[in-house]
Design a protein around this motif. Structure first.
Motif, PDB file in Angstrom:
ATOM      1  N   VAL A  83       0.721  -1.252   0.005  1.00 12.39           N
ATOM      2  CA  VAL A  83       0.112   0.008  -0.142  1.00 12.39           C
ATOM      3  C   VAL A  83       0.717   1.116   0.423  1.00 12.39           C
ATOM      4  CG1 VAL A  83      -1.723   1.776   1.483  1.00 12.39           C
ATOM      5  CG2 VAL A  83      -2.370  -1.549   1.246  1.00 12.39           C
ATOM      6  N   LYS A  84       0.596   2.298  -0.459  1.00 12.10           N
ATOM      7  CA  LYS A  84       1.315   3.423  -0.686  1.00 12.10           C
ATOM      8  C   LYS A  84      -0.127   4.129  -0.252  1.00 12.10           C
ATOM      9  CE  LYS A  84       2.920   7.322  -3.790  1.00 12.10           C
ATOM     10  NZ  LYS A  84       4.425   7.154  -2.929  1.00 12.10           N
ATOM     11  N   ARG A  85      -0.203   5.654   0.459  1.00  6.89           N
ATOM     12  CA  ARG A  85      -0.762   6.492   1.246  1.00  6.89           C
ATOM     13  C   ARG A  85       0.169   7.524   0.552  1.00  6.89           C
ATOM     14  NH1 ARG A  85      -5.504   7.371   3.969  1.00  6.89           N
ATOM     15  NH2 ARG A  85      -5.357   8.927   3.918  1.00  6.89           N
ATOM     16  N   LEU A  86      -1.717   7.482  -0.277  1.00  3.40           N
ATOM     17  CA  LEU A  86      -1.035   9.446  -1.173  1.00  3.40           C
ATOM     18  C   LEU A  86      -1.712  10.623  -0.686  1.00  3.40           C
ATOM     19  CD1 LEU A  86      -2.853   7.345  -4.366  1.00  3.40           C
ATOM     20  CD2 LEU A  86      -0.736   8.055  -3.790  1.00  3.40           C
ATOM     21  N   LYS A  87      -2.855  10.440   0.758  1.00  2.00           N
ATOM     22  CA  LYS A  87      -2.926  11.873   1.288  1.00  2.00           C
ATOM     23  C   LYS A  87      -2.699  11.387   2.442  1.00  2.00           C
ATOM     24  CE  LYS A  87      -6.814  12.719  -1.588  1.00  2.00           C
ATOM     25  NZ  LYS A  87      -8.138  12.651  -1.497  1.00  2.00           N
ATOM     26  N   GLU A  88      -2.410  12.327   3.544  1.00  2.00           N
ATOM     27  CA  GLU A  88      -2.694  12.711   4.382  1.00  2.00           C
ATOM     28  C   GLU A  88      -3.423  12.307   5.288  1.00  2.00           C
ATOM     29  OE1 GLU A  88       0.532  14.832   6.783  1.00  2.00           O
ATOM     30  OE2 GLU A  88       0.956  14.998   4.978  1.00  2.00           O
ATOM     31  N   ILE A  89      -2.922  11.625   6.568  1.00  2.00           N
ATOM     32  CA  ILE A  89      -4.098  11.525   7.426  1.00  2.00           C
ATOM     33  C   ILE A  89      -5.016  11.877   7.714  1.00  2.00           C
ATOM     34  CG2 ILE A  89      -4.308   9.485   9.785  1.00  2.00           C
ATOM     35  CD1 ILE A  89      -2.062   8.387   9.216  1.00  2.00           C
ATOM     36  N   PRO A  90      -6.653  12.059   7.871  1.00  2.00           N
ATOM     37  CA  PRO A  90      -7.510  13.088   8.014  1.00  2.00           C
ATOM     38  C   PRO A  90      -7.307  12.792   9.322  1.00  2.00           C
ATOM     39  CG  PRO A  90      -8.719  11.694   6.455  1.00  2.00           C
ATOM     40  CD  PRO A  90      -7.011  10.660   7.092  1.00  2.00           C
ATOM     41  N   GLU A  91      -7.286  14.296   9.891  1.00  2.00           N
ATOM     42  CA  GLU A  91      -7.498  14.385  11.418  1.00  2.00           C
ATOM     43  C   GLU A  91      -8.071  13.674  12.465  1.00  2.00           C
ATOM     44  OE1 GLU A  91      -4.851  16.971  13.197  1.00  2.00           O
ATOM     45  OE2 GLU A  91      -4.466  17.315  10.802  1.00  2.00           O
ATOM     46  N   THR A  92      -9.415  14.121  11.772  1.00  2.00           N
ATOM     47  CA  THR A  92     -10.176  12.944  12.731  1.00  2.00           C
ATOM     48  C   THR A  92      -9.885  11.353  13.505  1.00  2.00           C
ATOM     49  OG1 THR A  92     -12.137  12.098  10.663  1.00  2.00           O
ATOM     50  CG2 THR A  92     -11.974  14.194  12.283  1.00  2.00           C
ATOM     51  N   LEU A  93      -9.179  10.561  11.708  1.00  2.00           N
ATOM     52  CA  LEU A  93      -8.249   9.789  12.254  1.00  2.00           C
ATOM     53  C   LEU A  93      -7.218   9.827  12.997  1.00  2.00           C
ATOM     54  CD1 LEU A  93      -9.246   7.777   8.935  1.00  2.00           C
ATOM     55  CD2 LEU A  93     -10.672   7.829  10.842  1.00  2.00           C
ATOM     56  N   LYS A  94      -6.567  11.304  13.436  1.00  2.00           N
ATOM     57  CA  LYS A  94      -4.982  10.705  14.465  1.00  2.00           C
ATOM     58  C   LYS A  94      -5.903  10.750  15.133  1.00  2.00           C
ATOM     59  CE  LYS A  94      -3.080  13.691  10.295  1.00  2.00           C
ATOM     60  NZ  LYS A  94      -1.662  14.385  10.665  1.00  2.00           N
ATOM     61  N   GLU A  95      -4.806   9.908  16.283  1.00  2.00           N
ATOM     62  CA  GLU A  95      -4.236   9.815  17.439  1.00  2.00           C
ATOM     63  C   GLU A  95      -4.658  11.082  18.656  1.00  2.00           C
ATOM     64  OE1 GLU A  95      -2.711   4.795  18.019  1.00  2.00           O
ATOM     65  OE2 GLU A  95      -2.158   6.532  19.006  1.00  2.00           O
ATOM     66  N   SER A  96      -5.523  11.281  18.861  1.00  2.00           N
ATOM     67  CA  SER A  96      -5.084  12.820  19.512  1.00  2.00           C
ATOM     68  C   SER A  96      -4.153  13.028  20.798  1.00  2.00           C
ATOM     69  CB  SER A  96      -6.850  12.629  21.168  1.00  2.00           C
ATOM     70  OG  SER A  96      -6.974  11.707  21.891  1.00  2.00           O
TER      71      SER A  96
END
Length: 200
Positions: free
Chosen positions: A187-200
């Motif tokens: 897998v290659k991630r093409l975009k930044e991880i959405p803020e809502t999915l980042k750990e706080s």
């Protein structure tokens, strides 16, 4: 002095399908029927590329766009890291999975279904050009968050190429191929991880 032949990368058309099938049959043990190529071409025409040299089709790459909540295919988790480091289980799998499921998150991913170059035209950068165009179309035209593919665990040249372009091994599928060989999912991630999915 022999001039280097020009390689043209362009989107495929329906009349290209027989030549694409010939490249596939000569290059890969996994073959598809005409209707499968046509289905991908009709639905995702700008994600289906051919490589031409002197008017001859010598390679191709075709992708389709899918929607998934699988964090591995979205490039948010890596099952192989979990296996190498069991203590990292929560960080590498459960937390992203919990986050995705809790928020009902689905993302658009590009699946590189097949890529091949005739043997006599390899080591000229044609596979790289096809891959570059596929990645660009996935992101810029189809707005995919990640791109994934399957590759034989023994296919070291292909694995090295994919790694060069930022793909990571994230899963093993046992007996994926008809001859029983396992596949890596990369897998290659093409975009930044959405803020809502980042750990706080």
């Amino acid at each position: 002095m022999v001039l280097k032949e020009e390689v043209i990368i362009r989107n495929a058309t329906e009349i290209d399908i027989p030549a694409v099938m010939e490249v596939n049959m000569k290059s890969l043990p996994e073959n598809y029927w005409y209707g499968f190529y046509l289905h991908i071409l009709k639905n995702w025409p700008e994600a289906f590329f051919v490589a031409e040299v002197d008017g001859k089709i010598v390679g191709y790459a075709m992708s389709r766009i899918e929607t998934t909540s699988d964090p591995v295919l979205l490039g948010l988790a890596n099952e192989l890291e979990r296996k190498r480091n069991p203590r990292g289980l929560f960080n590498s799998i459960l937390e992203p999975l919990k986050s995705v499921l809790t928020k009902g998150y689905y993302g658009k991913v590009a699946h590189l279904v097949s890529i091949a170059v005739l043997e006599e035209y390899r080591r000229r950068g044609i596979g790289s050009k096809l891959l570059e165009n596929s990645i660009r179309a996935a992101l810029e035209i189809y707005d995919a968050e990640s791109m994934y593919l399957e590759v034989r665990v023994s296919n070291e040249p292909a694995i090295r190429l994919y790694e060069k372009y930022g793909f990571k091994k994230v899963r093993i599928i046992k007996g994926y191929y008809m001859d029983g060989e396992d596949a890596y999912v990369m897998v290659k991630r093409l975009k930044e991880i959405p803020e809502t999915l980042k750990e706080s």
